[in-house]
Design a protein around this motif. Sequence first.
Motif, mmCIF file in Angstrom:
data_model
loop_
_atom_site.group_PDB
_atom_site.id
_atom_site.type_symbol
_atom_site.label_atom_id
_atom_site.label_comp_id
_atom_site.label_asym_id
_atom_site.label_seq_id
_atom_site.Cartn_x
_atom_site.Cartn_y
_atom_site.Cartn_z
ATOM 1 N N CYS A 1 21.617 6.981 -2.513
ATOM 2 C CA CYS A 1 21.296 7.945 -3.563
ATOM 3 C C CYS A 1 22.132 7.633 -4.792
ATOM 4 O O CYS A 1 23.252 7.133 -4.661
ATOM 5 C CB CYS A 1 21.624 9.361 -3.105
ATOM 6 N N GLY A 2 21.620 7.956 -5.951
ATOM 7 C CA GLY A 2 22.366 7.743 -7.192
ATOM 8 C C GLY A 2 22.804 6.294 -7.293
ATOM 9 O O GLY A 2 21.996 5.353 -7.137
ATOM 10 N N THR A 3 24.079 6.100 -7.507
ATOM 11 C CA THR A 3 24.621 4.755 -7.650
ATOM 12 C C THR A 3 24.346 3.903 -6.415
ATOM 13 O O THR A 3 23.973 2.726 -6.529
ATOM 14 C CB THR A 3 26.133 4.854 -7.924
ATOM 15 N N ALA A 4 24.527 4.473 -5.241
ATOM 16 C CA ALA A 4 24.295 3.696 -4.012
ATOM 17 C C ALA A 4 22.827 3.238 -3.942
ATOM 18 O O ALA A 4 22.533 2.152 -3.424
ATOM 19 C CB ALA A 4 24.663 4.523 -2.791
ATOM 20 N N VAL B 1 23.479 2.983 2.479
ATOM 21 C CA VAL B 1 24.668 2.691 1.674
ATOM 22 C C VAL B 1 25.187 4.015 1.126
ATOM 23 O O VAL B 1 24.446 4.762 0.491
ATOM 24 C CB VAL B 1 24.310 1.733 0.511
ATOM 25 N N SER B 2 26.449 4.309 1.404
ATOM 26 C CA SER B 2 26.999 5.581 0.935
ATOM 27 C C SER B 2 28.512 5.494 0.831
ATOM 28 O O SER B 2 29.168 5.039 1.765
ATOM 29 C CB SER B 2 26.615 6.711 1.895
ATOM 30 N N GLN B 3 29.047 5.899 -0.294
ATOM 31 C CA GLN B 3 30.501 5.935 -0.442
ATOM 32 C C GLN B 3 31.073 7.009 0.481
ATOM 33 O O GLN B 3 31.901 6.731 1.320
ATOM 34 C CB GLN B 3 30.839 6.228 -1.909
ATOM 35 N N SER B 4 30.597 8.234 0.302
ATOM 36 C CA SER B 4 31.189 9.365 1.028
ATOM 37 C C SER B 4 30.814 9.381 2.504
ATOM 38 O O SER B 4 31.551 9.887 3.335
ATOM 39 C CB SER B 4 30.715 10.674 0.397
ATOM 40 N N GLY B 5 29.635 8.871 2.803
ATOM 41 C CA GLY B 5 29.139 8.981 4.177
ATOM 42 C C GLY B 5 28.699 10.389 4.522
ATOM 43 O O GLY B 5 28.470 10.718 5.689
ATOM 44 N N THR C 1 26.331 12.199 2.279
ATOM 45 C CA THR C 1 25.239 12.605 1.400
ATOM 46 C C THR C 1 24.061 13.163 2.208
ATOM 47 O O THR C 1 23.519 12.485 3.086
ATOM 48 C CB THR C 1 24.823 11.406 0.529
ATOM 49 N N VAL D 1 34.487 11.386 -9.670
ATOM 50 C CA VAL D 1 33.088 11.657 -9.310
ATOM 51 C C VAL D 1 32.215 10.426 -9.586
ATOM 52 O O VAL D 1 31.338 10.070 -8.787
ATOM 53 C CB VAL D 1 32.577 12.906 -10.070
ATOM 54 N N SER E 1 31.239 6.863 -9.380
ATOM 55 C CA SER E 1 31.593 5.777 -8.462
ATOM 56 C C SER E 1 31.799 4.477 -9.235
ATOM 57 O O SER E 1 30.994 4.113 -10.088
ATOM 58 C CB SER E 1 30.479 5.605 -7.435
ATOM 59 N N ILE F 1 23.449 5.544 -15.551
ATOM 60 C CA ILE F 1 24.029 6.689 -14.810
ATOM 61 C C ILE F 1 25.487 6.871 -15.201
ATOM 62 O O ILE F 1 25.954 7.976 -15.453
ATOM 63 C CB ILE F 1 23.999 6.461 -13.270
ATOM 64 N N LYS F 2 26.217 5.744 -15.251
ATOM 65 C CA LYS F 2 27.649 5.846 -15.556
ATOM 66 C C LYS F 2 27.857 6.481 -16.922
ATOM 67 O O LYS F 2 28.677 7.359 -17.101
ATOM 68 C CB LYS F 2 28.237 4.443 -15.499
ATOM 69 N N GLU G 1 26.821 10.286 -16.852
ATOM 70 C CA GLU G 1 27.585 11.268 -16.103
ATOM 71 C C GLU G 1 28.954 11.569 -16.689
ATOM 72 O O GLU G 1 29.442 12.681 -16.543
ATOM 73 C CB GLU G 1 27.656 10.961 -14.593
ATOM 74 N N VAL H 1 27.522 14.894 -2.327
ATOM 75 C CA VAL H 1 26.377 15.793 -2.483
ATOM 76 C C VAL H 1 25.823 16.156 -1.101
ATOM 77 O O VAL H 1 24.968 15.468 -0.555
ATOM 78 C CB VAL H 1 25.308 15.169 -3.398
#
Length: 611
Positions: A314-317, A360-364, A366, A412, A414, A492-493, A496, A608
């Motif tokens: 999602c988003g950047t990922a 693919v997820s930074q936070s894991g 989402t 926030v 990434s 996006i960068k 945001e 998120v």
Amino acid sequence: MCGIFAYLGDKKTAGKLVVEGLKKLEYRGYDSFGIAEKLPNKFQIIKKVGKISDFDPNKAKLASTNLAIGHTRWATHGGVTKLNAHPHLSSNGKIAVVHNGIVENHDALRKALQKKGVKFISQTDTEVIPNLIAAELEKNDFPTAVRKAAKKIKGRYSFVALKHDEETLVAARNGSPLIVGVEKFYPKNDGERHGKADGSAFFIASDVPAFLAYTSDVSYLDDEQMVVITRSPLGDHFHGRFFNLNTGEAVPKRIVSIELAAGKAEKGSFEHFMLKEIFEQKETIAKALNQDEKQLKLVAQMIKKAYGSFFIGCGTAGKVCAAAEYLFASIAKKHINVIFGSEFDTQEAFLTPKTLLVAVSQSGETADVLEAYKIAKKKKVKTVGVVNVAGSSIARSSDVILPVNAGVEKAVASTKATTAQLAILTLLAYTVAGKLEEGKRVLAEAASQINDFLNPRYSAHLKTIAEKIKNVESMYVIGKGADFPMALEAAIKLQEVSYIHAEGFAAGELKHGPLALIEKNTPLIAFVPAERFRHDVLSNVAEVKARGGMIIGVSPKNDALFDEWIRVPNVDTAQPIVNIIPIQLLAYHLAVLRKNNPDLPRNLAKSVTVK
Ligand code: M6R
């Protein structure tokens, strides 16, 4: 989204501990905050609109108590007001709740409770939870009342509840993360065997770093589980017991010691986390490449064998996945399907046990990705997680994990996780092509070039460009091939953190419509390759230049068309990685020049956890 923190233990400063913990969770939501301290037979509630980081607990009249809960909010239902801030109380004042997630059936529950005489004072969906628990208390003990109330809630949630006259902390999870930290854990009482843990204090938080200063012994609450923390019968320590939310049966739990260093999540000498994390890319690419080759080859095999692989994020990922589509095509001559996490449910018809899902997820954490996992599990689809946060829900639900190794990412926006994810997916494409060693060489060279060019002088150059464009209304970004998703990511960068309207396009698409948006001095950022496709992209740049656009060329080579040249090294298939870094810096400087907080952009949250 929304941060939860709770403490029950031997210290009488629970309120202050909760405030400190919430400050570490601020990136999850920062429009308002609140705490509930348990006093004899009542609560002391403090709520405020604004950021918890601006709150000085020493100036507030915090109580002397060993039990408190708190919340930092990212509004979903109801505006940003003191009344809508958490904790929420039952109308009889007996139950206090902090909540992360959405109660999808709150309307029906609210109406049913109103018929029983419950008075609601906020516009939130959350307020039904303490009232449901209070209603169940008429026939049940506190933990059972929480369990029965939880069963009535539809949607993804986690919440923590307190009762006015009990030294008990109860938390439930179904979808949104909650982690239990155990201070001075007594391992003799093996949680695995007894379904319980013993400690001098317990913390419950939405994310581990919030309590890492006190303990690194943690237990992950899984979906449809609850934890009940009470004082031990001997009175000298506390018990944590875990239960299945549906059946009420005790569940075995493992306490694991995690290795995250608390200090790593601090800003150090940098003014903002975003800048610190951008500069950490001097090391994080190399760390990302430090993959277990067996795992990498296993995933490559899974991709080769799969009857269709879906890469989701999602988003950047999501943009990283979109770049991977090009990278897999050029490096491995392999087609992969790319789709945003929130759109994956539209592909259900194509899923079979032979399909592969790579998330693919930074936070894991989402929610849109976790929802995709639910569908994948149902269809027996194998899952691979490319995840930064070890122990996160996606990491724990994946069949195979490729760790991103970028370290804690607090801003926030990434940055370092993005480029580390790109590096891993590029390496994976090389592995699928049977060219792992070549991939390692290309990426190691890129890592060393980044180490070279990413320095204060480079950042100062980006600041000069930011000064020139800081007042524009709109800007555009173009790229071709894997640089096209990077153009979307650049947009996006910029959006945001600078709040400037920015959009990314495939370079060749401009002339099919968006060119109409170009006016005199409209900035166009163009990712211009050194060799292949250079001519094509420069033609598109010329079309903008001819209409008065201001050209900012991101390229290994300068060109007469550029009004500003942002030099990047020429690094073959690692080009998307080096191209995005200067735009991260540009976005950062624009944010600061426009007096925005780049770490906590308005309306957003780091993780998120709602759909
Ligand atoms: O934690 P995740 O990587 O799954 O998060 C996905 C997006 O929410 C995230 O990338 C978001 O777009 C960032 N704020 C972008 O900077």
